[in-house]
Design an enzyme around this catalytic site. Structure first.
Site, PDB file in Angstrom:
ATOM      1  N   THR A  18      16.497   4.351  -6.029  1.00 12.84           N
ATOM      2  CA  THR A  18      17.334   5.419  -6.580  1.00 12.84           C
ATOM      3  C   THR A  18      16.953   5.748  -8.022  1.00 12.84           C
ATOM      4  OG1 THR A  18      19.041   3.783  -7.133  1.00 12.84           O
ATOM      5  CG2 THR A  18      19.292   4.976  -5.061  1.00 12.84           C
ATOM      6  N   HIS A 113      10.861   0.307   8.712  1.00 19.37           N
ATOM      7  CA  HIS A 113      11.265   1.616   9.237  1.00 19.37           C
ATOM      8  C   HIS A 113      10.126   2.630   9.204  1.00 19.37           C
ATOM      9  CE1 HIS A 113      15.782   0.636   8.352  1.00 19.37           C
ATOM     10  NE2 HIS A 113      15.318   0.030   9.423  1.00 19.37           N
ATOM     11  N   CYS A 121       2.929  14.014  15.984  1.00 20.96           N
ATOM     12  CA  CYS A 121       3.402  14.896  17.045  1.00 20.96           C
ATOM     13  C   CYS A 121       4.094  14.055  18.114  1.00 20.96           C
ATOM     14  CB  CYS A 121       2.236  15.668  17.660  1.00 20.96           C
ATOM     15  SG  CYS A 121       2.700  16.677  19.096  1.00 20.96           S
ATOM     16  N   CYS A 124       1.532  14.842  21.671  1.00 24.95           N
ATOM     17  CA  CYS A 124       0.155  14.347  21.783  1.00 24.95           C
ATOM     18  C   CYS A 124      -0.136  13.176  20.849  1.00 24.95           C
ATOM     19  CB  CYS A 124      -0.838  15.479  21.528  1.00 24.95           C
ATOM     20  SG  CYS A 124      -0.940  16.041  19.807  1.00 24.95           S
ATOM     21  N   CYS A 146       2.842  20.969  15.729  1.00 28.76           N
ATOM     22  CA  CYS A 146       1.528  20.341  15.832  1.00 28.76           C
ATOM     23  C   CYS A 146       0.465  21.411  16.046  1.00 28.76           C
ATOM     24  CB  CYS A 146       1.528  19.357  16.996  1.00 28.76           C
ATOM     25  SG  CYS A 146      -0.088  18.617  17.336  1.00 28.76           S
ATOM     26  N   ILE A 230      19.813  -2.561 -10.492  1.00 28.67           N
ATOM     27  CA  ILE A 230      18.625  -3.224  -9.959  1.00 28.67           C
ATOM     28  C   ILE A 230      17.464  -3.198 -10.941  1.00 28.67           C
ATOM     29  CG2 ILE A 230      16.862  -3.059  -8.144  1.00 28.67           C
ATOM     30  CD1 ILE A 230      19.137  -2.132  -6.263  1.00 28.67           C
TER      31      ILE A 230
END
Length: 246
Positions: A18, A113, A121, A124, A146, A230
């Protein structure tokens, strides 16, 4: 902790980025607090089904600035931890690539993630760069398809409603079970199965430290909870670890 050089696992969430200008989702000023409907933009079902959702998602990516964001003091602190020689691995829920851009060795980073630096795509499976796709958006294509087959383009991230890659999750679980110290930084610890990694570490005998601005469901399991920002708290923690074990 013992006087041995511990294996340190660091789980990073949106909160570490952030200060680089990338908003989180669930925090007090997070994207979903400002616009609850924005959750559809990163949820696989609505994204694939609704061209309007995709158009909004491309505008969000264009405006988020993640491709031009710079690492902050939190990212740089983890680079210093690696340079100290202490054995460490970073497990990240983030898709911004800022930890690698800060200088951390890529093989030390497990992207749970996926990555928002690339697109793929859905038909394909052709892979391209996010920068290239955003250039097309800027040139007037609200939902770039695509170029090989005309299929839907999506980021190479794990969207909400999708399962994590099994191999990546197994690697993360191995790190959690074998580490001596597990540090959770800037993560709400609300999304499973990643939120289960700190518990796996604790069950295996690791010490848990949580650095986060808001309370998490695992605070009671932690040996130490740090509520400071942080960008100041993580460098201080790294200095303490290096002095103790380096």
């Amino acid at each position: 902790m013992n006087a041995k050089r511990p294996l340190i696992a660091v789980l990073t969430g949106a909160g570490i980025s952030t200060d680089s200008g990338i908003p989180d989702y669930r925090g007090p000023n997070g994207l979903w607090q400002r616009d609850p409907s924005a959750q559809d933009l990163v949820t696989v079902g609505p994204y694939l089904a609704d061209p309007d959702v995709r158009r909004r998602a491309w505008l969000l990516r264009r405006d988020a600035g993640s491709l031009t964001a710079e690492p902050n003091a939190g990212h740089r602190a983890l680079v210093e931890l690696e340079r100290s020689g202490l054995p460490m691995r970073v497990l990240t829920q983030n898709v911004d690539g800022l930890q690698q851009r800060a200088g951390l060795t890529p093989r030390k980073v497990l992207e749970l993630h996926g990555t928002a630096q690339e697109v793929q795509c859905v038909d394909c499976r052709t892979v391209g760069t996010m920068a290239g796709a955003l250039e097309r958006v800027a040139a007037g294509e609200p939902d770039p398809a695509c170029r090989d087959c005309g299929g839907i383009l999506r980021p190479r991230t794990v969207m909400f409603g999708e399962a994590l890659d099994r191999t990546v999750l197994q690697q993360a679980d191995t790190v959690a079970r074998s580490c001596d110290l597990f540090v959770a930084v800037g993560t709400s610890l609300q999304v499973f199965p990643v939120a289960g990694l700190p518990l796996e570490a604790v069950r295996s005998g690791a010490r848990l430290v949580i650095v986060n601005g808001e309370p998490t469901p695992l605070d009671e399991a932690a040996a130490e909870v740090v509520r400071e920002p942080i960008s100041t708290a993580l460098p201080a923690l790294v200095r303490r670890l290096v002095e103790q074990y380096g």
